[in-house]
Design an enzyme around this catalytic site. Structure first.
Site, PDB file in Angstrom:
ATOM      1  N   ASP A  31       0.850  -1.193   0.000  1.00 51.35           N
ATOM      2  CA  ASP A  31       0.000   0.000   0.000  1.00 51.35           C
ATOM      3  C   ASP A  31       0.888   1.245   0.000  1.00 51.35           C
ATOM      4  OD1 ASP A  31      -3.225   0.485   0.866  1.00 51.35           O
ATOM      5  OD2 ASP A  31      -1.862   2.192   1.077  1.00 51.35           O
ATOM      6  N   ILE A  32       0.461   2.259  -0.744  1.00 46.02           N
ATOM      7  CA  ILE A  32       1.256   3.485  -0.865  1.00 46.02           C
ATOM      8  C   ILE A  32       1.257   4.291   0.434  1.00 46.02           C
ATOM      9  CG2 ILE A  32      -0.570   5.043  -1.682  1.00 46.02           C
ATOM     10  CD1 ILE A  32       1.392   5.971  -3.882  1.00 46.02           C
ATOM     11  N   ASN A  87     -12.794  -2.726   3.270  1.00 41.55           N
ATOM     12  CA  ASN A  87     -13.683  -1.570   3.375  1.00 41.55           C
ATOM     13  C   ASN A  87     -14.758  -1.720   2.305  1.00 41.55           C
ATOM     14  OD1 ASN A  87     -12.192  -0.375   5.458  1.00 41.55           O
ATOM     15  ND2 ASN A  87     -10.764   0.529   3.990  1.00 41.55           N
ATOM     16  N   VAL A  96     -11.373   2.921  -3.449  1.00 43.98           N
ATOM     17  CA  VAL A  96     -11.118   2.264  -4.734  1.00 43.98           C
ATOM     18  C   VAL A  96     -12.167   1.173  -4.903  1.00 43.98           C
ATOM     19  CG1 VAL A  96      -9.480   0.941  -6.114  1.00 43.98           C
ATOM     20  CG2 VAL A  96      -8.637   2.752  -4.592  1.00 43.98           C
ATOM     21  N   HIS A 100     -10.733  -5.210  -2.991  1.00 48.63           N
ATOM     22  CA  HIS A 100      -9.374  -5.489  -2.508  1.00 48.63           C
ATOM     23  C   HIS A 100      -9.416  -5.754  -1.013  1.00 48.63           C
ATOM     24  CE1 HIS A 100     -10.163  -1.197  -2.208  1.00 48.63           C
ATOM     25  NE2 HIS A 100      -9.408  -1.199  -1.124  1.00 48.63           N
ATOM     26  N   HIS A 102      -7.193  -5.462   2.466  1.00 46.73           N
ATOM     27  CA  HIS A 102      -6.012  -4.917   3.138  1.00 46.73           C
ATOM     28  C   HIS A 102      -5.456  -6.016   4.037  1.00 46.73           C
ATOM     29  CE1 HIS A 102      -6.805  -0.555   2.312  1.00 46.73           C
ATOM     30  NE2 HIS A 102      -8.046  -0.996   2.210  1.00 46.73           N
TER      31      HIS A 102
HETATM   32  P1  5GP Z   1      -9.722   1.665   0.289  1.00 52.05           P
HETATM   33  O1  5GP Z   1      -9.652   3.058   0.856  1.00 52.05           O
HETATM   34  O2  5GP Z   1     -10.505   1.650  -0.999  1.00 52.05           O
HETATM   35  O3  5GP Z   1     -10.149   0.597   1.258  1.00 52.05           O
HETATM   36  O4  5GP Z   1      -8.223   1.256  -0.054  1.00 52.05           O
HETATM   37  C1  5GP Z   1      -7.526   1.734  -1.160  1.00 52.05           C
HETATM   38  C2  5GP Z   1      -6.064   1.661  -0.820  1.00 52.05           C
HETATM   39  O5  5GP Z   1      -5.320   1.802  -1.993  1.00 52.05           O
HETATM   40  C3  5GP Z   1      -5.602   2.753   0.151  1.00 52.05           C
HETATM   41  O6  5GP Z   1      -5.069   2.167   1.329  1.00 52.05           O
HETATM   42  C4  5GP Z   1      -4.563   3.529  -0.641  1.00 52.05           C
HETATM   43  O7  5GP Z   1      -3.464   3.939   0.148  1.00 52.05           O
HETATM   44  C5  5GP Z   1      -4.153   2.520  -1.706  1.00 52.05           C
HETATM   45  N1  5GP Z   1      -3.722   3.171  -2.929  1.00 52.05           N
HETATM   46  C6  5GP Z   1      -4.404   4.128  -3.613  1.00 52.05           C
HETATM   47  N2  5GP Z   1      -3.697   4.507  -4.703  1.00 52.05           N
HETATM   48  C7  5GP Z   1      -2.564   3.740  -4.710  1.00 52.05           C
HETATM   49  C8  5GP Z   1      -1.441   3.673  -5.602  1.00 52.05           C
HETATM   50  O8  5GP Z   1      -1.326   4.368  -6.615  1.00 52.05           O
HETATM   51  N3  5GP Z   1      -0.469   2.768  -5.272  1.00 52.05           N
HETATM   52  C9  5GP Z   1      -0.559   1.957  -4.173  1.00 52.05           C
HETATM   53  N4  5GP Z   1       0.457   1.111  -3.950  1.00 52.05           N
HETATM   54  N5  5GP Z   1      -1.597   2.015  -3.309  1.00 52.05           N
HETATM   55  C10 5GP Z   1      -2.592   2.891  -3.591  1.00 52.05           C
END
Ligand code: 5GP
Length: 115
Positions: A31-32, A87, A96, A100, A102
């Site tokens: 994760d970024i 989530n 997103v 996915h 985590h």
């Molecule tokens: P959500 O908020 O949808 O549960 O999780 C999306 C996750 O994707 C977040 O934890 C966010 O940090 C990660 N994320 C979003 N954009 C990128 C990216 O460009 N690269 C990586 N490695 N992670 C990303």
């Protein structure tokens, strides 16, 4: 057609990412914005399921693949114990809409369920 998700763009090589696992059906990346010593997101190659509820209903084997890769990553990159967070919906923090998991691992000390 909707825009490709960030995870599809990563799979297509349009956005760089640190890939930690890859199978015929699933990809795992760091994760970024890590929320734990090990924070990996695992997602199916297909973007047809926006969240885990759709995935469970539409392709239970693919959900099992996601969980299997999460387990492998936690064993290879941490001590094998992990927290798995999906989530589901914007007000639960999903940003997103390409399903996915985590994977949070490596010295977790709090009971918090956030990712
Ligand atoms: P959500 O908020 O949808 O549960 O999780 C999306 C996750 O994707 C977040 O934890 C966010 O940090 C990660 N994320 C979003 N954009 C990128 C990216 O460009 N690269 C990586 N490695 N992670 C990303």
């Amino acid at each position: 057609m909707s825009e490709p998700s960030v995870f599809t763009r990563i799979m297509n090589g349009e956005i760089p990412a640190e890939v930690v696992a890859s199978t015929d059906t699933v990809v795992a990346i760091k994760d970024i914005a890590p929320q734990a010593p090990l924070h990996v997101v695992v997602f199916p190659r297909t973007d047809q399921y926006r969240d885990v509820v759709e995935l469970a209903a539409g392709d239970p084997q693919l959900l099992a693949d996601v969980i299997s890769v999460a387990n492998s990553v936690a064993h290879e990159h941490a001590d094998g114990d992990f927290r798995l967070v999906f989530n589901t919906g914007a007000s639960a923090g999903q940003t997103v809409f390409h399903v996915h998991a985590h994977v949070l691992a490596g010295g977790l000390t709090e009971k918090s369920v956030g990712a």
